[in-house]
Design an enzyme around this catalytic site. Structure first.
Site: not given
Ligand code: GLA
Length: 646
Positions: A127, A283
């Protein structure tokens, strides 16, 4: 526990896991000392269990020793506050120390794992920009100057581009130029815009450094980094060009009644960023997140429904954050596929298992494409410029504008792609431009020739105002589009919060507008709707103009939702665009196609069962059952994936 994990993964049909995303301090606990035996064990265990790995480069969270020895690699805010280690993502993207250390780590990872049989994909960083989208430190300032020199060549050209005669900002030497740090009032807007471009590019450069190492050591292994839907700081159009697979993280808020619309829109964006190629939902949470004030749980069936939605919108993979809920650390209250408690009593685990097993029946979907007749123009640079301060109204927000146009499409099951203004638009019947505040000559020319060549286009207010330097396009608003739209805007009359204005359609229908109104002077365009009452009484609010072989509409206020839906329905029908399905409200219908064969996704966003009229028989790939033409029953939050007629 790891052996138990693999067994549970097999039970849930898991065939790909992301691994090692925040493991730098374990892999390299001391500078230059790499300890990979533990990771080898995990890789081997997974492989033995038939599970492939999306292996992280682990560079998203540097180990404490790095910032201890080199505090200059820590990022700084616009106020000059250093962000220390102890959380994650604490690095300055321009830092040679960070870039060097992460490159050395990636070289180790790539050499060590390039030929490991479990390796299926590389996961670069994580991210990018999520917590630190921009750094304002001295190292960044120097990198910003170099970036500007490459862009403008001379300090005179920089002064021209930034309009620095205003407020005595003229620079005589590159060394005077700074990132837009905290200033007494607004920093120069062109400087701010360039700093956003620079910040997106600097993070992309970090990605590129890793990408180059990975492709050198393991050619053919796809490389990705996970996106975050409509994430403002990064120009994902540029980023996606550098990815082999677009992947996205989607965390709908179950308490948001429009959550389903918003994630559909994000899915369409991801498909479009990959230029139609299948993407992966990297995710999502199995139920709750931990980072909202109140973390509402997904309703039973909602995780499964939203997973199918991603597939419907073009994803070929569905993944989660996180596998097993951790016992310690900042995310221990974030739901996981495997909860703290025993799996046997977890409804979430049951749903995870069901989904995994069902997805195995969906091989026919993999590689299929989504065909859209409608395109929505969306440009990051214009978004950045639109939301800079000091505007006629700072209430005009890019995402809200997009949603105003997307909402009726979603409700009616009309599929849309997202496009850049400069893209080839010839395969679309209808192009929507909710807001394009900033546009260059090339973008303006592309949109104009789309209409001239027979296309239908709808443009929202406050478009075509600024050029890529954030200077006004002179000649009467919106100068680049005035001929195409057959009008000029003589003045803007932004509406105060809570203020609205009546809008009367040519057929007598009435609605209202809020947020914005303006004095439109037509020169060829006809009013589709006019303002009623007030200063703008009987002046055009929505117009239509025949231009070349096509038609251009212009919307000079934010229409209420019913009026917007009515307007767009009339427009898309006239443009020959058809919905995927005319069914009950709250049921999303999408099609993916393989050649001339199609797969229909039906998604019930309502908590109650619903009957959907189907014209064609087929097979429901979710459970293999035959589907007959006529009424098809979908349970609460139910999903069906119907192979139509084959
Ligand atoms: C992001 C991150 C993860 C985690 C999630 C929690 O997507 O990539 O590592 O912190 O948020 O929702």
């Amino acid at each position: 526990m790891w052996e138990e994990d693999v067994r549970l993964m097999q039970e849930a049909g898991v065939n790909l896991v992301s691994l090692g995303i925040f493991s730098w301090s374990r892999i390299e606990p001391y500078e230059g000392r790499y300890e990979m035996a533990w990771l080898d064990r995990v890789m081997d265990l997974l492989h033995a269990g038939g599970i492939a790995v999306d292996l992280a480069t682990a560079t998203a969270s540097p180990p404490p020793w790095l910032s201890r020895h080199h505090p200059e690699m820590l990022p700084a805010t616009a106020d000059g506050v250093r962000l220390w280690h102890g959380a994650r993502q604490h690095y300055c993207p321009s830092s040679p120390v960070y870039r060097g250390a992460s490159k050395r780590l990636v070289e180790q990872m790539a050499t060590h794992y390039a030929s490991h049989p479990a390796l299926a994909m590389w996961h670069v960083g994580n991210e990018f920009g999520c917590h630190v989208p921009a750094c304002y430190c001295d190292v960044s300032a120097e990198a910003f100057r170099r970036w500007l020199e490459a862009r403008y060549g001379s300090i005179d050209d920089l002064n021209r581009a930034w309009g620095t005669d205003f407020w005595s900002q003229r620079y005589s030497d590159w060394g005077e130029v700074l990132p837009p740090r905290r200033t007494p009032t607004w920093p120069n807007p062109s400087q701010q815009l360039d700093f956003m471009r620079f910040s997106s590019d600097e993070l992309l450069a970090c990605y590129e450094i890793e990408h180059a190492v990975l492709t050198e050591h393991s050619p053919g292994v796809p490389v990705t980094t996970n996106f975050m839907r409509f994430f403002k700081p990064l120009d994902y159009w540029k980023w996606a060009e550098r990815e082999d697979i677009v992947t996205d993280d989607v965390y709908q808020d179950p308490s948001d009644p429009e959550a389903g619309m918003r994630s559909a829109m994000a899915g369409d964006l991801m498909r479009s960023l990959g230029r139609g190629r299948p993407w992966v939902l990297m995710e999502q949470t199995s139920s709750r997140v931990n980072w909202r004030e109140v973390n509402v749980a997904k309703a039973p069936g909602q995780m499964r429904l939203w997973s199918y939605q991603a597939v419907a919108r073009g994803a070929d993979g569905v993944m989660f954050f996180q596998w097993r809920q951790s016992r310690a650390g900042a995310e221990k209250f974030h739901s996981a596929m495997v909860p703290h408690g025993p799996v046997s009593s977890s409804p979430v685990w049951k749903e995870v298992k069901q989904l995994g097993q069902e997805l195995h029946g969906l091989d026919a979907v993999c590689g299929s494409r989504v065909n859209a007749d409608v395109a929505i123009v969306f440009d990051w640079e214009s978004w950045w410029a639109l939301e800079l301060p000091s505007k006629p109204s700072i209430r005009i927000r890019q995402e809200a504008q997009l949603e105003d146009y997307y909402r009726p499409l979603f409700a009616a099951n009309v599929i849309a792609d997202f496009v850049r203004p400069t893209d080839d638009l010839s395969r679309y019947k209808l192009v929507l431009v909710p807001n394009l505040y900033l546009v260059g000559d090339d973008g303006a020319a592309a949109l104009t020739s789309f209409v001239r060549n027979g296309g239908t286009l709808v443009m929202g207010f406050f478009s075509g105002i600024a050029d890529p330097f954030e200077h006004i396009h002179l000649g009467g608003y919106p100068a680049p589009f005035a001929d195409m739209l057959g009008l000029r805007v003589a003045d803007w009359l932004p509406l105060a919060d809570g203020e609205s204005v009546e809008v009367v359609f040519a057929d007598g229908g009435k609605g209202h507008g809020d947020l914005w109104s303006e004095l439109i002077e037509t020169s060829g365009a006809k009013a589709v709707a006019s303002f009623g009452g007030g200063r703008l009484d009987r002046h055009a609010a929505v117009t239509r103009h025949e231009f070349g072989g096509g038609t251009a509409y212009y919307v000079g206020t934010r229409l209420d939702q019913a009026s917007m839906a009515r307007l767009l329905h009339t427009v898309w029908t006239a443009a020959g665009v058809s919905p995927q399905l005319e069914g009950p409200a709250g049921v999303e219908a999408m099609r993916r196609s393989v050649g001339r064969r199609s797969i229909l996704f039906l998604l019930n966003h309502r908590p109650s069962a619903v009957d959907v009229p189907l014209a064609q028989a087929g097979t429901n790939l979710v459970d293999g059952s035959p589907v007959h033409a006529g009424l098809f029953r979908l349970g609460p939050y139910g999903a069906a994936v119907i192979r139509e007629g084959w």
